[in-house]
Design a protein around this motif. Structure first.
Motif, PDB file in Angstrom:
ATOM      1  N   MET A   1      10.289   0.401  12.922  1.00 12.70           N
ATOM      2  CA  MET A   1      10.941  -0.834  13.328  1.00 12.70           C
ATOM      3  C   MET A   1      11.384  -1.641  12.109  1.00 12.70           C
ATOM      4  O   MET A   1      12.486  -2.192  12.057  1.00 12.70           O
ATOM      5  CB  MET A   1       9.993  -1.681  14.168  1.00 12.70           C
ATOM      6  N   LEU A   2      10.523  -1.712  11.079  1.00 15.69           N
ATOM      7  CA  LEU A   2      10.873  -2.453   9.879  1.00 15.69           C
ATOM      8  C   LEU A   2      12.071  -1.840   9.172  1.00 15.69           C
ATOM      9  O   LEU A   2      12.902  -2.554   8.615  1.00 15.69           O
ATOM     10  CB  LEU A   2       9.670  -2.507   8.935  1.00 15.69           C
ATOM     11  N   GLN A   3      12.168  -0.506   9.191  1.00 12.36           N
ATOM     12  CA  GLN A   3      13.333   0.133   8.576  1.00 12.36           C
ATOM     13  C   GLN A   3      14.611  -0.245   9.308  1.00 12.36           C
ATOM     14  O   GLN A   3      15.660  -0.443   8.681  1.00 12.36           O
ATOM     15  CB  GLN A   3      13.140   1.656   8.573  1.00 12.36           C
ATOM     16  N   ARG A   4      14.523  -0.375  10.636  1.00 15.99           N
ATOM     17  CA  ARG A   4      15.719  -0.744  11.402  1.00 15.99           C
ATOM     18  C   ARG A   4      16.102  -2.204  11.152  1.00 15.99           C
ATOM     19  O   ARG A   4      17.281  -2.539  10.996  1.00 15.99           O
ATOM     20  CB  ARG A   4      15.489  -0.497  12.891  1.00 15.99           C
ATOM     21  N   THR A   5      15.116  -3.115  11.149  1.00 17.67           N
ATOM     22  CA  THR A   5      15.441  -4.526  10.951  1.00 17.67           C
ATOM     23  C   THR A   5      15.983  -4.789   9.548  1.00 17.67           C
ATOM     24  O   THR A   5      16.842  -5.654   9.361  1.00 17.67           O
ATOM     25  CB  THR A   5      14.197  -5.395  11.195  1.00 17.67           C
ATOM     26  N   ARG A   6      15.517  -4.062   8.569  1.00 15.55           N
ATOM     27  CA  ARG A   6      16.001  -4.269   7.198  1.00 15.55           C
ATOM     28  C   ARG A   6      17.415  -3.719   7.007  1.00 15.55           C
ATOM     29  O   ARG A   6      18.068  -4.034   6.001  1.00 15.55           O
ATOM     30  CB  ARG A   6      15.044  -3.627   6.194  1.00 15.55           C
ATOM     31  N   LEU A 105       7.641 -12.800  -2.125  1.00 13.61           N
ATOM     32  CA  LEU A 105       7.678 -11.834  -3.222  1.00 13.61           C
ATOM     33  C   LEU A 105       6.628 -10.740  -3.047  1.00 13.61           C
ATOM     34  O   LEU A 105       6.885  -9.557  -3.323  1.00 13.61           O
ATOM     35  CB  LEU A 105       7.470 -12.571  -4.555  1.00 13.61           C
ATOM     36  N   VAL A 106       5.434 -11.132  -2.574  1.00 13.39           N
ATOM     37  CA  VAL A 106       4.384 -10.123  -2.362  1.00 13.39           C
ATOM     38  C   VAL A 106       4.781  -9.140  -1.264  1.00 13.39           C
ATOM     39  O   VAL A 106       4.613  -7.918  -1.407  1.00 13.39           O
ATOM     40  CB  VAL A 106       3.047 -10.806  -2.020  1.00 13.39           C
ATOM     41  N   LEU A 107       5.332  -9.646  -0.163  1.00 11.71           N
ATOM     42  CA  LEU A 107       5.752  -8.763   0.921  1.00 11.71           C
ATOM     43  C   LEU A 107       6.885  -7.843   0.476  1.00 11.71           C
ATOM     44  O   LEU A 107       6.945  -6.675   0.870  1.00 11.71           O
ATOM     45  CB  LEU A 107       6.181  -9.587   2.136  1.00 11.71           C
ATOM     46  N   GLU A 108       7.787  -8.354  -0.353  1.00  7.83           N
ATOM     47  CA  GLU A 108       8.862  -7.506  -0.858  1.00  7.83           C
ATOM     48  C   GLU A 108       8.290  -6.388  -1.747  1.00  7.83           C
ATOM     49  O   GLU A 108       8.736  -5.238  -1.683  1.00  7.83           O
ATOM     50  CB  GLU A 108       9.868  -8.349  -1.644  1.00  7.83           C
ATOM     51  N   ALA A 109       7.299  -6.733  -2.565  1.00  8.72           N
ATOM     52  CA  ALA A 109       6.664  -5.705  -3.392  1.00  8.72           C
ATOM     53  C   ALA A 109       5.981  -4.651  -2.529  1.00  8.72           C
ATOM     54  O   ALA A 109       6.048  -3.446  -2.823  1.00  8.72           O
ATOM     55  CB  ALA A 109       5.648  -6.358  -4.339  1.00  8.72           C
ATOM     56  N   LEU A 110       5.330  -5.107  -1.440  1.00 10.86           N
ATOM     57  CA  LEU A 110       4.707  -4.142  -0.525  1.00 10.86           C
ATOM     58  C   LEU A 110       5.754  -3.277   0.145  1.00 10.86           C
ATOM     59  O   LEU A 110       5.566  -2.054   0.303  1.00 10.86           O
ATOM     60  CB  LEU A 110       3.885  -4.892   0.526  1.00 10.86           C
ATOM     61  N   HIS A 111       6.874  -3.878   0.560  1.00 13.55           N
ATOM     62  CA  HIS A 111       7.961  -3.113   1.157  1.00 13.55           C
ATOM     63  C   HIS A 111       8.419  -2.001   0.212  1.00 13.55           C
ATOM     64  O   HIS A 111       8.574  -0.840   0.605  1.00 13.55           O
ATOM     65  CB  HIS A 111       9.148  -4.037   1.460  1.00 13.55           C
ATOM     66  N   ARG A 112       8.635  -2.359  -1.035  1.00 11.73           N
ATOM     67  CA  ARG A 112       9.129  -1.376  -2.000  1.00 11.73           C
ATOM     68  C   ARG A 112       8.095  -0.299  -2.289  1.00 11.73           C
ATOM     69  O   ARG A 112       8.441   0.870  -2.462  1.00 11.73           O
ATOM     70  CB  ARG A 112       9.540  -2.092  -3.283  1.00 11.73           C
ATOM     71  N   ALA A 113       6.818  -0.695  -2.347  1.00 13.47           N
ATOM     72  CA  ALA A 113       5.768   0.306  -2.565  1.00 13.47           C
ATOM     73  C   ALA A 113       5.707   1.297  -1.413  1.00 13.47           C
ATOM     74  O   ALA A 113       5.584   2.512  -1.614  1.00 13.47           O
ATOM     75  CB  ALA A 113       4.412  -0.389  -2.746  1.00 13.47           C
ATOM     76  N   VAL A 114       5.805   0.766  -0.173  1.00 14.41           N
ATOM     77  CA  VAL A 114       5.796   1.653   0.992  1.00 14.41           C
ATOM     78  C   VAL A 114       7.023   2.559   0.994  1.00 14.41           C
ATOM     79  O   VAL A 114       6.947   3.749   1.315  1.00 14.41           O
ATOM     80  CB  VAL A 114       5.728   0.819   2.288  1.00 14.41           C
ATOM     81  N   ALA A 115       8.176   2.004   0.604  1.00 11.92           N
ATOM     82  CA  ALA A 115       9.398   2.809   0.552  1.00 11.92           C
ATOM     83  C   ALA A 115       9.274   3.931  -0.479  1.00 11.92           C
ATOM     84  O   ALA A 115       9.694   5.059  -0.234  1.00 11.92           O
ATOM     85  CB  ALA A 115      10.588   1.918   0.237  1.00 11.92           C
ATOM     86  N   ARG A 116       8.686   3.605  -1.658  1.00 14.20           N
ATOM     87  CA  ARG A 116       8.491   4.649  -2.670  1.00 14.20           C
ATOM     88  C   ARG A 116       7.530   5.716  -2.190  1.00 14.20           C
ATOM     89  O   ARG A 116       7.735   6.917  -2.416  1.00 14.20           O
ATOM     90  CB  ARG A 116       7.982   4.020  -3.967  1.00 14.20           C
ATOM     91  N   GLN A 119       9.318   7.859   0.296  1.00 13.13           N
ATOM     92  CA  GLN A 119      10.232   8.766  -0.395  1.00 13.13           C
ATOM     93  C   GLN A 119       9.474   9.917  -1.045  1.00 13.13           C
ATOM     94  O   GLN A 119       9.912  11.082  -0.993  1.00 13.13           O
ATOM     95  CB  GLN A 119      11.025   7.997  -1.453  1.00 13.13           C
ATOM     96  N   ALA A 120       8.327   9.604  -1.649  1.00 12.24           N
ATOM     97  CA  ALA A 120       7.519  10.663  -2.262  1.00 12.24           C
ATOM     98  C   ALA A 120       7.027  11.653  -1.211  1.00 12.24           C
ATOM     99  O   ALA A 120       7.008  12.860  -1.439  1.00 12.24           O
ATOM    100  CB  ALA A 120       6.345  10.048  -3.018  1.00 12.24           C
ATOM    101  N   GLN A 121       6.605  11.145  -0.041  1.00 12.78           N
ATOM    102  CA  GLN A 121       6.144  12.031   1.025  1.00 12.78           C
ATOM    103  C   GLN A 121       7.284  12.907   1.541  1.00 12.78           C
ATOM    104  O   GLN A 121       7.084  14.091   1.816  1.00 12.78           O
ATOM    105  CB  GLN A 121       5.552  11.203   2.164  1.00 12.78           C
ATOM    106  N   ASP A 122       8.482  12.319   1.659  1.00  7.60           N
ATOM    107  CA  ASP A 122       9.635  13.115   2.090  1.00  7.60           C
ATOM    108  C   ASP A 122       9.948  14.217   1.084  1.00  7.60           C
ATOM    109  O   ASP A 122      10.237  15.363   1.462  1.00  7.60           O
ATOM    110  CB  ASP A 122      10.859  12.216   2.270  1.00  7.60           C
ATOM    111  N   GLU A 123       9.898  13.885  -0.197  1.00  4.46           N
ATOM    112  CA  GLU A 123      10.144  14.900  -1.225  1.00  4.46           C
ATOM    113  C   GLU A 123       9.064  15.977  -1.198  1.00  4.46           C
ATOM    114  O   GLU A 123       9.368  17.163  -1.387  1.00  4.46           O
ATOM    115  CB  GLU A 123      10.202  14.235  -2.598  1.00  4.46           C
ATOM    116  N   LEU A 124       7.820  15.561  -0.943  1.00  2.57           N
ATOM    117  CA  LEU A 124       6.738  16.534  -0.864  1.00  2.57           C
ATOM    118  C   LEU A 124       6.935  17.467   0.319  1.00  2.57           C
ATOM    119  O   LEU A 124       6.733  18.685   0.205  1.00  2.57           O
ATOM    120  CB  LEU A 124       5.387  15.805  -0.749  1.00  2.57           C
ATOM    121  N   ARG A 125       7.341  16.916   1.474  1.00  2.00           N
ATOM    122  CA  ARG A 125       7.587  17.757   2.643  1.00  2.00           C
ATOM    123  C   ARG A 125       8.738  18.726   2.387  1.00  2.00           C
ATOM    124  O   ARG A 125       8.682  19.888   2.788  1.00  2.00           O
ATOM    125  CB  ARG A 125       7.865  16.885   3.869  1.00  2.00           C
TER     126      ARG A 125
END
Length: 358
Positions: A1-6, A105-116, A119-125
């Motif tokens: 849901m967060l990916q869609r709203t962003r 700012l903290v939530l944005e940092a968490l967003h980016r950490a989750v996105a990274r 992305q790492a999990q997708d590359e691993l798969r």
């Protein structure tokens, strides 16, 4: 849901943020009659939190400033004054802005950490799928190459100038065919795609399937009166250990079907694989005329020695050594038939352990 709203458009994100702020700002007015002109803005942090979590830090900062502006307006003094008379309100507004900016700012940092991380999990798969594909291709090519090798050896056997050369080439073809059977069963296993550190197979499917292949190949689709019964417990085995185990199984069962029941004598060959304490045990038993002693059996029933008797025993002992195990062959109960036993540790070489199924 967060990916869609962003992924919503920028104007739509800011419009939704404004609506959220106005709704939360009006809640105290709607729920509490006669609310004083000065009241806490703490509940408006929910609007900042929602805006920053659903969208991005930009909307979070916008929500912070909008809430602060509304709070400043709510606490204005009587007209025509355009300022806030209570200094505590100014302090509260300043703290609100600091907290709101920090949250955004903290939530944005968490967003980016989750996105990274995503992305790492997708590359691993993708990497795992690529490795699984390469492994399947390798096994497929291995089977094809072994099949070509068997055909070449059989052709050379027919053209060999001497009986000894023909026999040696046929034996080599038989061993290559056994290796092809084992690799075929490894390639059919679905456990190779489960993301394990090393490819693993299920011992029950592997052993029963390999026995079925051998029976089909050597008993002429049921024309010989010999039954092959296979029982195996389900245990995970690494592919590295399954190859020598499968070769031992193929060699012992093939010898039993070829030499234990001459002249279409009826009988049964039983295969059992189970865990016994800290060891895996493979037992192949037949009720035939017995396998020749080869220097280790005493009192075995008379039988014509198999042509590859010495080589077969050395091969089996070599395969047992690869498994860090022990190979033994003895007469069956009351001296009838033959029992072949292979034992090797459940613990993988190097300290890793193959976990057994309950």
């Amino acid at each position: 849901m967060l990916q869609r709203t962003r992924r919503l458009s920028t104007p739509l994100r800011y419009i939704i943020t404004t609506v959220i702020v106005l709704v939360l700002f009006a809640v105290p007015e709607l729920l509490v009659a006669g609310i004083p002109s000065s009241y806490s803005l703490t509940h408006l942090l929910i609007a900042v939190l929602l805006a920053a979590a659903l969208f991005d830090h930009g909307t979070g900062l916008f929500a912070t400033l909008l809430c602060a502006a509304l709070g400043y307006w709510r606490n204005l003094g009587p007209a025509p004054s355009l300022g806030v008379q209570d200094p505590d309100v100014l302090v509260e507004l300043a703290l609100f802005i600091v907290v709101g900016v920090t949250m955004s700012l903290v939530l944005e940092a968490l967003h980016r950490a989750v996105a990274r991380q995503q992305q790492a999990q997708d590359e691993l798969r993708r990497s795992e799928r690529s490795q699984a594909l390469l492994l399947r291709e390798f096994r497929h090519r291995t089977r094809n190459d072994l099949g070509s090798l068997v055909g070449l050896l059989m052709l050379r056997a027919r053209l060999a100038p001497s009986a000894a050369a023909r026999e040696a080439l046929r034996e080599a073809a038989d061993h290559a065919l056994a290796l092809a059977r084992v690799h075929a069963r490894l390639a059919l296993d679905d456990g190779l795609d489960q993301g394990a550190e090393r490819p693993v197979i299920d011992s029950r499917e592997f052993i029963t399937g390999l026995c079925s292949d051998i029976e089909t190949s050597l008993t002429s689709a049921g024309l010989r009166p010999v039954r092959l019964l296979a029982e195996a417990e389900p245990h995970p085995l690494s592919a590295e250990r399954a190859v020598p185990l499968g070769l031992v199984l193929n060699e012992t069962v093939t010898n039993a079907l070829k030499y234990a029941f001459p002249e279409d004598r009826p009988g049964t060959v039983q295969v059992r694989f189970a865990r016994d304490g800290e060891e895996f045990v493979l037992v192949v038993t037949d009720d035939g005329i017995g396998v020749p002693p080869e220097g280790e059996l005493e009192g075995a029933p008379p039988a014509s020695p198999s042509r590859d008797a010495g080589l077969g025993t050395r091969l089996l002992r070599s395969l047992a050594a690869q498994l860090r195990g022990r190979f033994a062959r003895r007469p069956g109960p009351d001296g009838a038939g033959t029992v072949v036993e292979l034992r090797f540790l459940v613990a993988e070489p190097g300290g890793a352990r193959a976990s057994a199924a309950a």
